[in-house]
Structure formats: structure tokens, C-alpha cells
Scaffold this motif. Structure first.
Motif, short mmCIF file in Angstrom:
data_model
loop_
_atom_site.label_atom_id
_atom_site.label_comp_id
_atom_site.label_asym_id
_atom_site.label_seq_id
_atom_site.Cartn_x
_atom_site.Cartn_y
_atom_site.Cartn_z
N UNK A 154 38.48 66.30 38.99
CA UNK A 154 38.60 67.47 39.87
C UNK A 154 37.22 67.92 40.35
N UNK A 155 36.23 67.87 39.46
CA UNK A 155 34.88 68.29 39.86
C UNK A 155 34.32 67.38 40.93
N UNK A 156 34.42 66.06 40.72
CA UNK A 156 33.93 65.11 41.72
C UNK A 156 34.66 65.30 43.04
N UNK A 157 36.00 65.44 42.97
CA UNK A 157 36.79 65.59 44.20
C UNK A 157 36.42 66.88 44.94
N UNK A 158 36.14 67.95 44.21
CA UNK A 158 35.76 69.21 44.84
C UNK A 158 34.42 69.07 45.55
N UNK A 159 33.46 68.40 44.93
CA UNK A 159 32.18 68.15 45.58
C UNK A 159 32.37 67.32 46.84
N UNK A 160 33.22 66.30 46.76
CA UNK A 160 33.49 65.46 47.92
C UNK A 160 34.11 66.26 49.06
N UNK A 161 35.15 67.03 48.76
CA UNK A 161 35.83 67.79 49.81
C UNK A 161 34.91 68.85 50.41
N UNK A 162 34.15 69.54 49.57
CA UNK A 162 33.29 70.61 50.09
C UNK A 162 32.19 70.06 50.98
N UNK A 163 31.75 68.83 50.73
CA UNK A 163 30.72 68.21 51.56
C UNK A 163 31.32 67.61 52.83
N UNK A 164 32.46 66.97 52.67
CA UNK A 164 33.06 66.20 53.76
C UNK A 164 33.66 67.08 54.84
N UNK A 165 34.52 68.06 54.46
CA UNK A 165 35.28 68.79 55.48
C UNK A 165 34.41 69.74 56.31
N UNK A 166 33.20 70.04 55.82
CA UNK A 166 32.31 70.88 56.62
C UNK A 166 31.56 70.08 57.67
N UNK A 167 31.65 68.76 57.59
CA UNK A 167 30.93 67.91 58.55
C UNK A 167 31.84 67.00 59.37
N UNK A 168 32.97 66.61 58.79
CA UNK A 168 33.82 65.62 59.45
C UNK A 168 35.28 66.05 59.44
N UNK A 169 36.02 65.55 60.42
CA UNK A 169 37.47 65.66 60.44
C UNK A 169 38.06 64.29 60.11
N UNK A 170 39.15 64.30 59.38
CA UNK A 170 39.81 63.07 58.97
C UNK A 170 41.06 62.85 59.81
N UNK A 171 41.30 61.61 60.19
CA UNK A 171 42.46 61.29 61.03
C UNK A 171 43.22 60.11 60.45
N UNK A 172 44.52 60.23 60.35
CA UNK A 172 45.33 59.13 59.83
C UNK A 172 45.49 58.05 60.89
N UNK A 173 45.79 56.86 60.44
CA UNK A 173 46.09 55.75 61.35
C UNK A 173 47.58 55.72 61.62
N UNK A 174 47.95 55.73 62.85
CA UNK A 174 49.36 55.68 63.21
C UNK A 174 49.96 54.35 62.74
N UNK A 175 51.15 54.45 62.19
CA UNK A 175 51.86 53.25 61.78
C UNK A 175 51.52 52.77 60.38
N UNK A 176 50.55 53.40 59.74
CA UNK A 176 50.21 52.98 58.38
C UNK A 176 51.27 53.49 57.40
#
Length: 462
Positions: free
Chosen positions: A416-438
Motif C-alpha cells: 500500500x505504501x509503494x502504491x500510494x507513492x506511485x499514485x501520488x507521483x503519477x496522477x499529478x503528472x500523467x493521465x492514464x488511458x485504457x486500450x480499447x478492446x483489451x
């Protein structure tokens, strides 16, 4: 209080293997509704194989027989509990034995203990948890640096580039776990790659060959597994000898070295943490980013919390408890992905659930994957909805199942700690998009893992 703290006892064969060797056989019929054995020797083993996983087998079992159901493994009766109410009733009086440690170490051939019973087991558990707490406190900046390197790499990708979550996030988990657990040696990518090779060889066989005995039947596979295990132990022993002279408790192994544990016990505890820590961390992160890529609304809400709590500053260990919505996102990730679908306990004393008597020495399965998607407990259970954890009832159910609160196992708290660090760093800089059909298919083993590589695309937030 129910002791559901152990996330990784999720594959009944592993538990049964140990139980068959560690405890006397119990052949008393439980009288609980369920399946008769389809084979005198193997019980319902072939039924589990036919369904593809223990989780899928339990889904069908509880659909047919209700929330308390039974089946057979070999000559042993097994009782499975598939609802929150039944799990709440089941009280196992043994609060000192760590199921994960017992079974994983048994599978690895580790039988050493403190040698003095309950008190020593409690001490060893406290040392293990203290080692993780010290490691996080003293190395948070190292974790943040590894995450920032990954996010920086993703920022450099063209927006049309497909990003493989599994490959990148297992690498993130490996770097984080090895550096925080074992120290500076693993700042070298060559050391991490070598570690990963042996880690993968060991983990791929844990549980894999115990349904059909295939590991024992294949001399080449067994030799490969044993070679990887021996090499991993040699590395851990080398690190222990290398770091023993220093007196500061900087990384995980340092705290173990300053305790009364033997050299062999230190190697075993490092093996348990590095094996389980890498897999549970990687898969929590993979599923979290996959689900986020399917919901721009959740990403935006998470982004706003990060802005409100952190501003322009990087996340810190003391700020993590304030990220309530991030916690909800991770809770919902664990629930929706059925991250750890099964846990288990041995019924050490005769017990009772509803009107059903559970005889002593019966194996009791906690069908967590069934409970986590039970419509009586969770509204629209197959929908990813972090807002459900604003409700007190959802929080209590999740805590009861051992996924939050003081009963959460140390490896999951670390993830949970690692994931929180990842999310807090990532979502403030990037948007994530799913691949259609996956299409996402789940492989429910020790930890629920996407069956195939999971791909997303990313774009800059500003």
C-alpha cells in the motif's frame, strides 16, 4: 477478533501440503452440506483442477451449497466460509501462528523456529514487523526516487505508445523491495536482474506443481527450482554477512541482524519478505493503474486530493494517512481484483458456525474472493467504485477480512505504501488511458494476476 492478517495463504494445496505433514489426519464427517469426494484418494482435487483455480471452484461450491460448504482434499474434510457473517463467527483461538509464514516456509523446506514456543513466535513476528517499519521510515526517499524514475520514463513516451504495466511495475517492485530490504548492493541493475531471475523461478513453482505433482515428476524443473532457491539463499546470506558489522538499522535485514534471530532465521525471513513483497506490490500497482485507466472521473478526484493535501510537494510518509481517497482507491482495487482470493486456517479446537459444528483439525477455507464480490455485502460488486469505502459498513467488512486495520499483514501494508507513492507521483503528472478492446482475464493463484500483459497509454496532465 478474527485473525485474517495473512494475505498469501491463498492456495489450498499449499496449506494442505503443510497440514498433512504437520498435523494428524482428521476423517470425521463434518455434516456440513457440500460435495462428496469424486476420488477416494484425491477427494475433490480433480474438480478443482477442472475449474481452473481454487477460487473458481469455491465460487461454484458456494453457489450450489450456500455460504457454509464442504469438500474433500484427499481423505481430509475441508470447510469453506463464503460470507461476512460466517467469517465473523469463526474464531480461531491461535493468534500467534502466522499462517503465511508456516505454509510458505514449509513449502520452501524451512522448518526452523525460535525453539521456545508461543513467546518466541510473538517476538519473531514483532521483529519482522519492526524491520518493515524501520525500513520504510529510513528509506522513504529511496522509494520515492525509484518511482520518480519510472514516471519520468513514462513522461518521455509518445502518447500513442503502449505501456506494458506488468513489465514496468514488476521491475518497480523488484527495485524497491531489494534496495529497501537488502541495501545499496541492489542499486546496481545487474544485481536486481540476477535477483529477479531467481525470484521468478522460485515463485513460478510455488503452488504450481502441487495439484498434479508435476514438479516432482520433472527432474529438469525441480533442478531449476532448487538451483534458484540455493542461489537466492546464498545471496541473502552474503548480504547478511556483509551488513552485520554495521550497527545502524537502515534496511530490513539490519533490524533482523540486531535481533536474537539466528543466521538461518534471518535468511528465511528475508526470503519470505522479498518473495511475497515483490509479487503483492507489483500486482497491487498493476491492478490499481488498470482500474484508474478505465475511469477519468476517479483519476481527477484522486488528482484533486493530491493537490489539496500535497500541493506541489512530493508525498511523505507522514502525509500518507491524510490521503483518504487514495486509500479508498487501493481498497477498491484489492476488492475488485480479488487480489488475494483465499486464506485458510486449521480448526485447532472444535468450533461452530451457524448450526454447523466444525470438528477439530478440519481445514477451514476463507473464500475471500467469493466474499469480496458478494452482492449482499457490496452493492454492484463487479463495478470499480472507490466511493463505496466512504460507508462505515464497507470499511468494517474490509477490516474483518484482514485487508485493512491492525490485522493487515506487513507485506500488504508495504505494498500500500509503494502504491500510494506511485499514485501520488503519477496522477499529478500523467493521465492514464485504457486500450480499447483489451480483455482482462484473471489468473487466481497465490495472488490474482492478469493472465496476459496489461497495456495502457499515457498523456501529460498539463
Amino acid at each position: 477478533m478474527l485473525d485474517f492478517a495473512i494475505f498469501a495463504v491463498t492456495f489450498v494445496i499449499i496449506l494442505v501440503v503443510a497440514v498433512l505433514y504437520l498435523y494428524p489426519s482428521s476423517r470425521r464427517a463434518s455434516g456440513i452440506p457440500g460435495l462428496n469426494p469424486t476420488d477416494e484418494k484425491d477427494g475433490n482435487l480433480q474438480d478443482i483442477v477442472d475449474r481452473g483455480s481454487l477460487h473458481e471452484f469455491l465460487v461454484g461450491l458456494h453457489q450450489e451449497f450456500g455460504s457454509v460448504a464442504s469438500f474433500w482434499f484427499g481423505g481430509r474434510p475441508v470447510v469453506s466460509l463464503g460470507s461476512v457473517n460466517q467469517l465473523r463467527q469463526h474464531i480461531n483461538p491461535n493468534h500467534t501462528t502466522d499462517s503465511f509464514e508456516t505454509i510458505l516456509k514449509s513449502l520452501l523446506g524451512y522448518q526452523s523456529g525460535m525453539g521456545g514456543g508461543t513467546n518466541e513466535s510473538v517476538i519473531r513476528k514483532k521483529v519482522y514487523e519492526s524491520a518493515i517499519n524501520n525500513m520504510l521510515k529510513n528509506n522513504f526517499s529511496v522509494m520515492l526516487k525509484v518511482v520518480e524514475e519510472l514516471v519520468g520514463k513514462w513522461k518521455s513516451f509518445p502518447e500513442t505508445q503502449h505501456t506494458p504495466l506488468g513489465a514496468h511495475l514488476l521491475g518497480l517492485a523488484m527495485k524497491t523491495v531489494t534496495q529497501l530490504a537488502l541495501g545499496e548492493r541492489f542499486r546496481d541493475d545487474v544485481a536486481v536482474i540476477s535477483f529477479r531471475k531467481n525470484h521468478d523461478a522460485i515463485w513460478s513453482e510455488i503452488g504450481k506443481g502441487y495439484l498434479d505433482g508435476s514438479l516432482e515428476k520433472s527432474s529438469s524443473r525441480k533442478a531449476h527450482y532448487e538451483k534458484a532457491l540455493s542461489e537466492m539463499e546464498s545471496v541473502l546470506l552474503s548480504v547478511a554477512k556483509e551488513r552485520k558489522p554495521q550497527r545502524t538499522q537502515t534496511v530490513f535485514i539490519d533490524t533482523l541482524l540486531q535481533s536474537s534471530l539466528t543466521e538461518r532465521q534471518i535468511v528465511e525471513d528475508c526470503m519470505v519478505f522479498t518473495l511475497a513483497g515483490c509479487v503483492i506490490t507489483a500486482n497491487l500497482c498493476i491492478w490499481a493503474l488498470h482500474f484508474l485507466s478505465t475511469s477519468e472521473e476517479v483519476q481527477d478526484k484522486l488528482y484533486q486530493e493530491m493537490e489539496d493535501v500535497l500541493g506541489s510537494e512530493p508525498v511523505s510518509l507522514d502525509k500518507i494517512p491524510q490521503l483518504k481517497y487514495c486509500q479508498q482507491v487501493l481498497n477498491e482495487t484489492v476488492r475488485t481484483a480479488k487480489l488475494t482470493p483465499v486464506a485458510a486456517r486449521l480448526q485447532e479446537l472444535e468450533g461452530k458456525v451457524d448450526q454447523h459444528v466444525i470438528p477439530k483439525e478440519t481445514l477451514v477455507i476463507y473464500a475471500l474472493g467469493v466474499v469480496l464480490q458478494d452482492s449482499d455485502t457490496w452493492s454492484i460488486p463487479y463495478r470499480f467504485d472507490p466511493d463505496r469505502f466512504e460507508e462505515e459498513s464497507a470499511k468494517k467488512s474490509f477490516c474483518l477480512l484482514g485487508f485493512s486495520g491492525s490485522q493487515t499483514c506487513p507485506e500488504l501494508r508495504f505494498a500500500y505504501t509503494v502504491a500510494t507513492v506511485l499514485l501520488s507521483t503519477l496522477v499529478r503528472q500523467l493521465k492514464l488511458h485504457k486500450l480499447e478492446g483489451q480483455v482482462m482475464e484473471v489468473r487466481s493463484e497465490l495472488v490474482s494476476t492478469p493472465k496476459d500483459e496489461t497495456w495502457i497509454t499515457v498523456s501529460r496532465r498539463h
